[in-house]
Design a protein around this motif. Structure first.
Motif, PDB file in Angstrom:
ATOM      1  N   GLY A   1      58.672 100.305  58.037  1.00 43.92           N
ATOM      2  CA  GLY A   1      57.431  99.942  58.341  1.00 43.92           C
ATOM      3  C   GLY A   1      56.274 100.177  57.438  1.00 43.92           C
ATOM      4  O   GLY A   1      56.590  99.766  56.169  1.00 43.92           O
ATOM      5  N   THR A   2      55.212 101.029  57.682  1.00 43.06           N
ATOM      6  CA  THR A   2      54.248 101.285  56.976  1.00 43.06           C
ATOM      7  C   THR A   2      54.532 102.231  55.565  1.00 43.06           C
ATOM      8  O   THR A   2      53.854 102.304  54.540  1.00 43.06           O
ATOM      9  CB  THR A   2      53.175 101.870  57.541  1.00 43.06           C
ATOM     10  OG1 THR A   2      53.513 103.098  57.867  1.00 43.06           O
ATOM     11  CG2 THR A   2      52.385 101.035  58.372  1.00 43.06           C
ATOM     12  N   GLY A   3      55.717 102.881  55.829  1.00 43.25           N
ATOM     13  CA  GLY A   3      56.287 103.840  54.814  1.00 43.25           C
ATOM     14  C   GLY A   3      56.161 103.340  53.600  1.00 43.25           C
ATOM     15  O   GLY A   3      55.565 103.837  52.230  1.00 43.25           O
ATOM     16  N   ILE A   4      56.938 102.179  53.065  1.00 47.00           N
ATOM     17  CA  ILE A   4      57.315 101.743  51.905  1.00 47.00           C
ATOM     18  C   ILE A   4      56.109 100.891  51.179  1.00 47.00           C
ATOM     19  O   ILE A   4      55.866 100.872  50.115  1.00 47.00           O
ATOM     20  CB  ILE A   4      58.410 100.655  51.732  1.00 47.00           C
ATOM     21  CG1 ILE A   4      58.825 100.281  50.413  1.00 47.00           C
ATOM     22  CG2 ILE A   4      58.173  99.595  53.025  1.00 47.00           C
ATOM     23  CD1 ILE A   4      59.295 101.374  49.732  1.00 47.00           C
ATOM     24  N   PHE A   5      55.186 100.647  52.099  1.00 48.61           N
ATOM     25  CA  PHE A   5      53.823  99.878  51.867  1.00 48.61           C
ATOM     26  C   PHE A   5      52.791 100.789  51.299  1.00 48.61           C
ATOM     27  O   PHE A   5      52.066 100.470  50.458  1.00 48.61           O
ATOM     28  CB  PHE A   5      53.377  98.905  52.883  1.00 48.61           C
ATOM     29  CG  PHE A   5      54.206  97.824  53.033  1.00 48.61           C
ATOM     30  CD1 PHE A   5      54.014  96.822  52.374  1.00 48.61           C
ATOM     31  CD2 PHE A   5      55.158  97.694  54.107  1.00 48.61           C
ATOM     32  CE1 PHE A   5      54.822  95.303  52.686  1.00 48.61           C
ATOM     33  CE2 PHE A   5      55.940  96.572  54.513  1.00 48.61           C
ATOM     34  CZ  PHE A   5      55.744  95.536  53.682  1.00 48.61           C
ATOM     35  N   VAL A   6      53.048 102.064  51.565  1.00 45.76           N
ATOM     36  CA  VAL A   6      51.822 103.167  51.483  1.00 45.76           C
ATOM     37  C   VAL A   6      52.506 104.400  50.792  1.00 45.76           C
ATOM     38  O   VAL A   6      51.835 104.704  49.565  1.00 45.76           O
ATOM     39  CB  VAL A   6      51.256 103.565  52.780  1.00 45.76           C
ATOM     40  CG1 VAL A   6      50.387 104.707  52.265  1.00 45.76           C
ATOM     41  CG2 VAL A   6      50.517 102.594  53.433  1.00 45.76           C
ATOM     42  N   ILE A   7      53.669 104.815  51.260  1.00 42.32           N
ATOM     43  CA  ILE A   7      54.237 106.138  50.747  1.00 42.32           C
ATOM     44  C   ILE A   7      54.655 106.160  49.206  1.00 42.32           C
ATOM     45  O   ILE A   7      54.521 107.002  48.502  1.00 42.32           O
ATOM     46  CB  ILE A   7      55.232 106.572  51.628  1.00 42.32           C
ATOM     47  CG1 ILE A   7      55.253 108.414  51.652  1.00 42.32           C
ATOM     48  CG2 ILE A   7      56.586 106.272  51.409  1.00 42.32           C
ATOM     49  CD1 ILE A   7      55.578 108.747  52.753  1.00 42.32           C
ATOM     50  N   LEU A   8      55.155 104.770  48.888  1.00 45.47           N
ATOM     51  CA  LEU A   8      55.472 104.713  47.579  1.00 45.47           C
ATOM     52  C   LEU A   8      54.475 105.404  46.547  1.00 45.47           C
ATOM     53  O   LEU A   8      54.596 105.773  45.617  1.00 45.47           O
ATOM     54  CB  LEU A   8      55.982 103.471  47.172  1.00 45.47           C
ATOM     55  CG  LEU A   8      56.518 102.959  45.688  1.00 45.47           C
ATOM     56  CD1 LEU A   8      57.784 103.854  45.572  1.00 45.47           C
ATOM     57  CD2 LEU A   8      56.774 101.573  45.780  1.00 45.47           C
ATOM     58  N   GLY A   9      53.315 104.646  46.650  1.00 44.83           N
ATOM     59  CA  GLY A   9      52.214 105.119  45.812  1.00 44.83           C
ATOM     60  C   GLY A   9      51.665 106.418  45.608  1.00 44.83           C
ATOM     61  O   GLY A   9      50.797 106.901  44.928  1.00 44.83           O
ATOM     62  N   GLN A  10      52.067 107.099  46.878  1.00 41.06           N
ATOM     63  CA  GLN A  10      51.766 108.551  46.921  1.00 41.06           C
ATOM     64  C   GLN A  10      52.887 109.400  46.411  1.00 41.06           C
ATOM     65  O   GLN A  10      52.693 110.346  45.769  1.00 41.06           O
ATOM     66  CB  GLN A  10      51.685 109.012  48.051  1.00 41.06           C
ATOM     67  CG  GLN A  10      50.336 108.487  49.146  1.00 41.06           C
ATOM     68  CD  GLN A  10      50.492 108.789  50.667  1.00 41.06           C
ATOM     69  OE1 GLN A  10      51.598 109.278  51.149  1.00 41.06           O
ATOM     70  NE2 GLN A  10      49.505 108.573  51.280  1.00 41.06           N
ATOM     71  N   ALA A  11      54.114 108.806  46.284  1.00 39.57           N
ATOM     72  CA  ALA A  11      55.189 109.719  45.641  1.00 39.57           C
ATOM     73  C   ALA A  11      55.362 109.468  44.426  1.00 39.57           C
ATOM     74  O   ALA A  11      56.014 110.429  43.516  1.00 39.57           O
ATOM     75  CB  ALA A  11      56.524 109.218  46.473  1.00 39.57           C
ATOM     76  N   VAL A  12      55.162 108.527  43.749  1.00 40.51           N
ATOM     77  CA  VAL A  12      55.404 107.978  42.345  1.00 40.51           C
ATOM     78  C   VAL A  12      54.670 108.960  41.206  1.00 40.51           C
ATOM     79  O   VAL A  12      55.347 109.496  40.353  1.00 40.51           O
ATOM     80  CB  VAL A  12      54.948 106.651  41.852  1.00 40.51           C
ATOM     81  CG1 VAL A  12      54.969 106.451  40.468  1.00 40.51           C
ATOM     82  CG2 VAL A  12      55.792 105.557  42.679  1.00 40.51           C
TER      83      VAL A  12
END
Length: 474
Positions: free
Chosen positions: A47-58
């Motif tokens: 869901g939203t995880g890959i669209f949002v959380i990648l930018g926070q984790a990098v």
């Protein structure tokens, strides 16, 4: 029988399975195949995880964010294997609630079900609010339209009156759920295939601008950065257990539920790793902005193509992704309430089945009303973070349940056995509590208040109406 023994009295596994599928006024219909069950779990997870959380984790791990996704997947795998064993042994709609009832007793089962109510209701409301924001961004990019703040924000936010866009997606999901489990599964399959196609499209576009030098140095923040990013991206794996809530509408639950759970986790992991490699290869990790993550994939797609059309397609994928999550998670909540009602722990209306549609209509409408109020009128803020701790607590119970049931009932037929037993479920419990320990203090406070409210509800209603306790002589 003492109060303590009553509270911890387990429900026989054979009885739980025998009662499966039966409700007031009719039975649930077994229509879902392995393919549909797998896509249900993928739909709830991807869901939203890959669209949002990648930018926070990098920014936390650098290019080693790829390793963080693998580490998070391994952590999730311990619990997924435990879910697979119990789903094959106890193939009913209650998921971890029913597993806890069979292994740890009624009070623990209630607490588990109460955690799932928090996880499902608040998470659906939260992603529904996010859907309105993505829809607004998509319409603005495509047509130049901007929906007014009065209908896209909650009261108390700038210009907000009532979040009608959030209510809209909840009502759309409700309409699909009321049409029947098979129709809901078909709609979800379409949603999931679209968002997988969009993410694969993103990878193809991003790989055209791939630069191998972006992966040097690979782990600038060291192991600490990788583990910090892994703890964050772990929550993008939550949802793989969705298939276990469909145990009473699966054609061959004992065989298909374990396969669907493990297969969905494998599919999601491959997609996450591909997207992470493509994203970091197309844009140096130092350019990821942790403060503006909503459109990170769209931005990368635009940079790779030198235009806005690619980012528009990725934004469309985000809209579809959230719609799929709302549908599958609402389905899961109604089925868990169905199982709890059958045990007498929540009112009887939650197990009423429409004889024509063969779905729990009243249950679905009550859940819809509650979620619509949350999504439309309440700014959720940090309350949404409490869903994570409830999920992890339920995961820990499932891992412990595998240990207990193997010890107490080694004779039970099991269509799937967790490998490397007992190491796998033990590690599952340990990892769940390690991730829980890293959550913010305010999240623990919210969780504690929710648990207190749950215990009050149980002793005021659930304990008095429990069908299992009614059989115990005073």
């Amino acid at each position: 029988m003492s109060l303590a023994r009553q509270l911890l009295r387990t429900k026989p596994t054979e009885r739980i399975v025998a009662e499966g599928g039966h409700g007031v006024g009719g039975d649930l219909r077994r229509t879902m195949s392995l393919w549909q069950l797998t896509l249900f779990s993928v739909g709830a997870t991807l869901g939203t995880g890959i669209f949002v959380i990648l930018g926070q984790a990098v920014p936390k791990a650098g290019p080693a964010v790829v390793l963080a996704f693998v580490l998070a997947a391994i952590t999730a795998l311990f619990s997924a294997l435990s879910y697979a064993e119990l789903a094959g042994t106890i193939p009913v709609s209650g998921s971890s609630y029913s597993y806890a009832y069979a292994t740890m007793g009624e009070l623990v089962a209630w607490i588990c079900g109460w955690c799932l109510m928090l996880e499902y209701a608040v998470s659906v409301a939260a992603v529904s609010v996010g859907w309105g924001e993505y829809l607004n961004a998509f319409l603005q990019s495509l047509f130049g339209w901007h929906l007014p703040d009065a209908i896209t924000r909650s009261p108390g936010q700038d210009g907000g009156v009532v979040n009608l866009t959030a209510i809209l997606i909840v009502l759309l999901a409700t309409w699909l759920l009321l049409r029947g489990a098979s129709e809901s599964a078909t709609a979800n399959a379409v949603f999931v295939l679209i968002k997988i196609a969009v993410l694969l499209f993103f990878c193809l576009v991003a790989f055209t601008g791939f630069t191998a030098g972006n992966f040097t140095p690979f782990a600038p923040m060291g192991i600490a950065g990788v583990t910090a990013a892994a703890s964050q991206v772990f929550f993008s794996y939550i949802g793989f257990d969705a298939a276990s809530t469909a145990g009473e509408e699966a054609k061959n639950p004992a065989r298909d539920l374990p396969r669907a759970i493990v297969l969905s986790l494998a599919i999601v992991t491959v997609i996450y790793v591909l997207v992470a490699v493509a994203a970091v290869g197309a844009m140096p990790w130092t350019e990821f902005d942790p403060e503006h993550t909503e459109a990170s994939l769209s931005l990368i797609a635009d940079l790779a193509t030198g235009s806005t059309w690619a980012g528009l397609i990725v934004s469309f994928g985000a809209v579809i992704a959230i719609a799929s999550v709302v549908l599958t998670v609402m389905y899961g909540q109604t089925r868990i309430l169905f199982a709890m009602s059958r045990d007498g722990l929540v009112p009887r209306i939650f197990q009423r089945v429409n004889p024509r549609r063969q779905v729990p209509v009243a249950n679905t409408l009550i859940v819809t009303a509650f979620i619509a109020v949350l999504a439309g009128l309440i700014p959720l803020g940090q309350l949404a973070e409490a869903t994570s701790i409830g999920t992890l607590f339920a995961f820990a119970i499932v891992n412990a349940g595998v240990l207990i049931l193997r010890y107490r009932r080694p004779d039970l037929p099991r269509s799937f056995r967790t490998p490397l037993f007992p190491a796998t479920p033990v590690l599952g419990v340990i990892f769940c509590f390690l991730v829980m320990a890293g959550l913010a203090g305010v999240t623990w406070v919210a969780f504690g208040l929710w648990m207190l409210a749950g215990l009050i509800c149980y002793f005021l209603y659930g304990y008095r109406h429990s069908r299992l306790n009614a059989e115990v002589p005073s």
